[in-house]
Design a protein around this motif. Structure first.
Motif, short mmCIF file in Angstrom:
data_model
loop_
_atom_site.label_atom_id
_atom_site.label_comp_id
_atom_site.label_asym_id
_atom_site.label_seq_id
_atom_site.Cartn_x
_atom_site.Cartn_y
_atom_site.Cartn_z
N TYR B 153 0.82 -1.22 0.00
CA TYR B 153 0.00 0.00 0.00
C TYR B 153 0.86 1.27 0.00
CZ TYR B 153 -4.40 -2.48 0.26
OH TYR B 153 -5.48 -3.26 -0.06
N LEU B 154 2.03 1.22 0.64
CA LEU B 154 2.94 2.36 0.57
C LEU B 154 3.41 2.55 -0.88
CD1 LEU B 154 5.16 1.90 3.76
CD2 LEU B 154 3.67 3.87 3.29
N ALA B 155 3.79 1.46 -1.52
CA ALA B 155 4.28 1.54 -2.91
C ALA B 155 3.18 2.06 -3.84
CB ALA B 155 4.79 0.19 -3.38
N ALA B 156 1.93 1.74 -3.52
CA ALA B 156 0.81 2.21 -4.33
C ALA B 156 0.42 3.65 -4.01
CB ALA B 156 -0.39 1.28 -4.13
N GLY B 157 1.08 4.24 -3.02
CA GLY B 157 0.80 5.64 -2.68
C GLY B 157 -0.52 5.86 -1.97
N LEU B 158 -1.05 4.83 -1.32
CA LEU B 158 -2.39 4.93 -0.73
C LEU B 158 -2.37 5.24 0.77
CD1 LEU B 158 -4.11 2.02 -2.69
CD2 LEU B 158 -4.60 4.47 -2.90
N ILE B 159 -1.22 5.20 1.40
CA ILE B 159 -1.14 5.44 2.85
C ILE B 159 -0.79 6.90 3.10
CG2 ILE B 159 0.22 4.90 4.92
CD1 ILE B 159 0.21 1.98 4.03
N THR B 160 -1.52 7.53 4.01
CA THR B 160 -1.29 8.94 4.32
C THR B 160 -0.58 9.14 5.65
OG1 THR B 160 -3.38 9.29 5.50
CG2 THR B 160 -3.42 9.54 3.09
N GLU B 161 -0.60 8.13 6.51
CA GLU B 161 -0.02 8.29 7.84
C GLU B 161 0.63 6.98 8.28
OE1 GLU B 161 -2.25 10.77 10.72
OE2 GLU B 161 -2.13 9.03 12.05
N ILE B 162 1.89 7.09 8.73
CA ILE B 162 2.65 5.92 9.18
C ILE B 162 2.89 6.04 10.67
CG2 ILE B 162 4.85 4.69 8.95
CD1 ILE B 162 5.09 5.84 6.11
N ARG B 163 2.40 5.06 11.42
CA ARG B 163 2.60 5.06 12.88
C ARG B 163 3.53 3.91 13.23
NH1 ARG B 163 -3.89 5.00 13.87
NH2 ARG B 163 -4.35 7.01 12.84
N LEU B 164 4.66 4.25 13.81
CA LEU B 164 5.65 3.23 14.13
C LEU B 164 5.89 3.18 15.63
CD1 LEU B 164 8.26 3.86 11.28
CD2 LEU B 164 6.30 2.29 11.32
N HIS B 165 6.16 1.98 16.10
CA HIS B 165 6.48 1.76 17.51
C HIS B 165 7.83 1.06 17.53
CE1 HIS B 165 2.26 2.77 17.88
NE2 HIS B 165 2.05 1.90 16.93
N TYR B 166 8.88 1.83 17.80
CA TYR B 166 10.24 1.29 17.76
C TYR B 166 10.57 0.62 19.08
CZ TYR B 166 11.60 3.73 13.47
OH TYR B 166 11.71 4.13 12.18
N VAL B 167 10.94 -0.65 19.00
CA VAL B 167 11.30 -1.36 20.23
C VAL B 167 12.79 -1.70 20.20
CG1 VAL B 167 8.98 -2.23 20.67
CG2 VAL B 167 10.53 -3.55 19.24
N PRO B 168 13.39 -1.78 21.40
CA PRO B 168 14.86 -1.82 21.50
C PRO B 168 15.46 -3.20 21.26
CG PRO B 168 13.88 -1.63 23.68
CD PRO B 168 12.75 -1.59 22.70
N LEU B 169 15.40 -3.66 20.04
CA LEU B 169 16.14 -4.87 19.66
C LEU B 169 16.33 -4.84 18.15
CD1 LEU B 169 13.78 -8.00 19.86
CD2 LEU B 169 13.00 -5.66 19.68
#
Lengths: 206, 206
Positions: B153-169
């Motif tokens: 969906y990112l490659a298709a340009g359809l996502i407007t908001e990316i929410r990431l949760h970075y964990v320490p590993l």
């Protein structure tokens, strides 16, 4: 009494897909290919915001000794056949010994303000031993970059603290942090948002 | 009057080297291989800390329609030759339509609490159109995972908001966010540290 372990840190600005620089670095493009859209400067735009990021910027140059890869030191490849004393002008911000990894011998290069560049041709462990001798047992060492050098020291288990500055773009190609590094367990020590950047510090557990 | 664009978000917990899950997912190991050291549960440990992460957890299930890959829905491969209604029990947290990408037709699966799983066999654009029809023009859509689906969906340009949760590993292998996605320019909308996780939200600019 708790055993005191001196910090061996690395400090990298990276894209969200983990790249610290592009391919094909040159004097005109110190961060490598940017597809013509200037991400090299975008990657480092937060440096310009000096007031807001004062703590993180100051911390980068507070070590007693530094190690960096030749590509971070400059664009010269092969023999040292032209004058080059780094990207940082006559008075670099290190004010101490900087050990540059290279395959080509060169005499030490003293600079103003106490910085001296030493050129190490016998590998990362040798550079580390020289940095440790210069910093003393309690002195912090900074594995200053780029990502290829940081990855070698991570794989060797010599880095104790990873400081990352996540900037809001992806690159899709380049020199990637953690490539070739065995899986790590870390502890999130601090995390702070600033304008257009998130600063996160991790301690390496294993 | 500013044009209102409804949010199409993705929400992924990722390792510092960008992996959202390991290879070889199974019913016993929904997050895939973990080298026997349990990182699958470590990756998601922050979910257990519900009070501190309430805002981020609640936000994951506030869309009007959801899209997920078959691997996120469950471990069944090939034909739907055994009963499987998702990982979430009788009353999944979606309370609305969930479009599951698959190559194998299956009748819709209604659940308690308003969730219905619809199985879409004709591609990501079709799933998106169906989700948009269900959510309405103003309703938020969540591209719920895993990383392979999000990357499409990112490659298709359809996502407007990316929410990431970075964990320490770091993981060193698995399904990696942004793989195969052209370079993106983003805006950091918010960034917040919690215990053992950093939550960052980006708006996709181009």
């Amino acid at each position: 009494m708790t055993k005191r372990t001196s910090t061996v840190s690395c400090d990298l600005t990276i894209s969200l897909d983990g790249y610290a620089a592009g391919h094909n670095q040159s004097e005109q493009r110190p961060f490598g290919d940017d597809g013509g859209d200037g991400w090299g400067s975008e990657l480092h735009a937060w440096y310009e915001n000096k007031e807001e990021n004062r703590a993180e910027i100051d911390r980068m140059t507070r070590a007693k000794a530094y190690i960096m890869g030749r590509n971070m030191f400059g664009p010269v490849r092969g023999e040292w056949d032209r004058p080059w004393t780094g990207w940082w002008g006559d008075n670099p911000p290190y004010h101490g010994p900087v050990f540059v990894l290279t395959h080509f011998p060169r005499d030490p290069q003293p600079m103003d303000g106490g910085t001296t560049f030493y050129f190490v041709t016998d590998g990362i462990e040798s550079a580390f031993r020289q940095a440790r001798a210069a910093a003393g047992d309690d002195g912090a060492i900074s594995i200053h970059g780029g990502a290829t050098t940081v990855n070698q020291y991570l794989a060797a288990g010599l880095i104790t603290e990873i400081r990352l500055h996540y900037v809001p773009l992806t690159l899709g190609a380049g020199t990637r942090l953690f490539d070739g590094v065995p899986p790590l367990k870390l502890e999130q020590v601090s995390s702070r948002a600033a304008t257009g950047v998130t600063h996160v510090t991790y301690r390496v557990l294993s």
